[in-house]
Design an enzyme around this catalytic site. Sequence first.
Site, short mmCIF file in Angstrom:
data_model
loop_
_atom_site.label_atom_id
_atom_site.label_comp_id
_atom_site.label_asym_id
_atom_site.label_seq_id
_atom_site.Cartn_x
_atom_site.Cartn_y
_atom_site.Cartn_z
N GLU A 14 -155.37 -46.80 2.11
CA GLU A 14 -154.00 -47.12 2.51
C GLU A 14 -153.66 -46.29 3.73
O GLU A 14 -154.04 -45.11 3.82
CB GLU A 14 -153.00 -46.86 1.40
CG GLU A 14 -151.56 -47.09 1.86
CD GLU A 14 -150.59 -47.42 0.74
OE1 GLU A 14 -149.52 -47.95 1.05
OE2 GLU A 14 -150.90 -47.14 -0.42
N CYS A 17 -148.38 -49.88 -1.02
CA CYS A 17 -147.01 -50.20 -0.62
C CYS A 17 -146.92 -50.82 0.77
O CYS A 17 -145.99 -51.58 1.05
CB CYS A 17 -146.13 -48.96 -0.71
SG CYS A 17 -145.90 -48.36 -2.40
N ASN A 53 -149.05 -55.86 -5.03
CA ASN A 53 -149.49 -54.48 -5.23
C ASN A 53 -148.87 -53.90 -6.49
O ASN A 53 -149.41 -54.07 -7.57
CB ASN A 53 -149.12 -53.63 -4.01
CG ASN A 53 -149.38 -52.15 -4.24
OD1 ASN A 53 -150.46 -51.77 -4.68
ND2 ASN A 53 -148.39 -51.31 -3.99
N GLU A 54 -147.72 -53.27 -6.39
CA GLU A 54 -147.07 -52.68 -7.56
C GLU A 54 -145.82 -53.46 -7.92
O GLU A 54 -144.75 -52.89 -8.17
CB GLU A 54 -146.73 -51.21 -7.31
CG GLU A 54 -147.93 -50.29 -7.44
CD GLU A 54 -147.55 -48.82 -7.24
OE1 GLU A 54 -146.41 -48.55 -6.82
OE2 GLU A 54 -148.41 -47.96 -7.50
#
Length: 676
Positions: A45, A238, A375-376
């Site tokens: 990331e 993120c 993603n989350e």
Amino acid sequence: MKKRLALFAVALGAVLASTAQVVMDVNTKKLGAPIQSTMYGIFFEDINYAADGGLYAELVKNRSFEFPQHLMGWQTFGCVELKDDGPFQRCPHYVELSDPGHRDRRTGLVNEGFFGIGVKSGQQYRFSVWAKAPKGKGAIRVQLIQENSMDEKQEFAEQKLDITSADWQKYTVVLTSKKTLKHAKLRVFLQSQNSVCLEHVSLFPTDTYKNRANGMRRDLAQALEDLHPGIFRFPGGCIVEGTDLETRYQWKNSVGPVENRPLNQNRWEHTFDYRYYPDYYQSYGLGFFEFFQLSEDIGAEPLPVISCGLSCQFQNPDPTKPGVHQPLDDLDSYIQDALDLVEFANGDVNTKWGKVRADMGHPEPFNLKFLGVGNEQWDYDEKHGGYGPVFTQRLKKFSDALRAKYPTLKLIGTTGPNSEGWDFDLLQPRMKELKVDLYDEHYYRDEQWFLSHGLRYDSYDRKGPKVFAGEYACHGKGKKWNHYEAAILEAAHMTGFERNADIVHMTTPAPLFAHVDGWQWRPDQIWYDQTQMFKTVSYYVQQLYATNKGTNVLSLTTQQQKGKKSVAVPVANQEGQQGLFASAAYDKDAAEVIVKVVNTSKQPQPITLQLKDLAGATTAKTITLSHNGLDDENSIQRPELITPKQGIVSVEAGKKQSVISDQLPAMSFRIYRIKK
């Protein structure tokens, strides 16, 4: 002195006597579940200056003058004018350098790089620029400088570059550094009365990983290869989502000529005002083509993650607001991006996106097998916002379209940002309902969590999707850094991955990279400055697992008294196991039994390994991570303070089994390899 030694011996004997020996039985005959080639991998990331200023070897900050403050990173002098009608549609800005009007005046600009430009003595650096001279010819001087030098001259490398056309062309010259510096700068002087226009001002070391022009920093990329990863998840967590949909990661903007890849705001620029970096943007120089190529270079399966049409839910508590969600009935362009990505990776050169890949220099497909959607993200129940299945409704639309066109592609969903709790409990069964191939679990937890969750995966549903532990790390309570104790507890937790290889198919710790001058999040696997790097103990834990993975799980148990019965149980810091964690595997290729044991106790532990159905072995190779200072960590100054050490232990050979009696140091991780 003799009296003190005698007292010490008595005290040590008392400690060892109070520590009962744990006997572990390893069944070497019956092979268990296969361990997937993707079991241990890496997750990239762009946080902590991991891309620009890190893995991506570009040394110039804001090379195309596209930052919102267009000259950020640059110092200008003389007659410098910013213009916006350049040759690249999505990066239109450039500068024009004009005659300052006197022979003793100067026009030019200086770039500061990322916390300074790091150079090494004797190494070469390729300067390139798109330029034109409106009157047909002009010239510039290109220099590497040390501004605060006590030498007669600031510059220590210089080349003159003639600009020979009124049309935009690319020019290149090579500079050889005479110094090793972490904080050099790049300076460009106008060297003619005629004006010169400059766009996409770039400086790369010629010695990049695999010697690619738009390449990776060699030492950092080599560290990735040395991990022997099976899976490579990118381009992030993120940042995939973005603070809003406009700033989400859009893969199509990251391919094609680097000069025409538009700037993107990094989701991590504004997140932490106590570690704030206003110049943190994504040039997309490290884009999806480079990610796929890097996966291939380091021998890992690529795992791209794409936006599902929801921006970061941490930053946007109401996921239904305009600008932070794409309506369900208007997801077609997002889904098409996903379909096109598979075509970019795997399509024939005659397809639209396969041709883009081929034109970038890779006509062969990248053989993409996995794709993550979201993603989350998470859903909401009535008690927690009441927004409903905002994620899983979108995931189903992506799944239907992708499975219809690419039925063999393995899809990865998510159980959100937590390892337990209402959101995890809500999402886990929904992943099974949606029939995803794997779901991505994330957990950053303290020491006690890691010590108490050794059996996490032993009770998981074997009929549901497989598990991808896509982000995890031990965050010490009150001490969030790369200390030794955290790495040992991560090693302990990973025995549960291996023991449950039938359900756990992928794991990647996070984050991966951090710049010592520009970090926002820790712990991390690899740290670096402008010229040096070091590997953390957590890195070595990952490397030890990946290089001692084996092909199949072996049963490893110890006896535990339950009522009047003695039963075989896993070694995972259960009652009477004194902080021990262990797992075992067999390597068909090497014909070796591999046993991993972690002692999380603060005192040495005697153990016995009974290797059933293994006869004739007299020695075992060992690799050990051991250290006394639990808060110690590797650093730029002491990069090898804590590293694995190789050794040998004796094996008591019997006719039906072999036995290893050993003593593990306090807070240590040891691997045994025994030839069968």
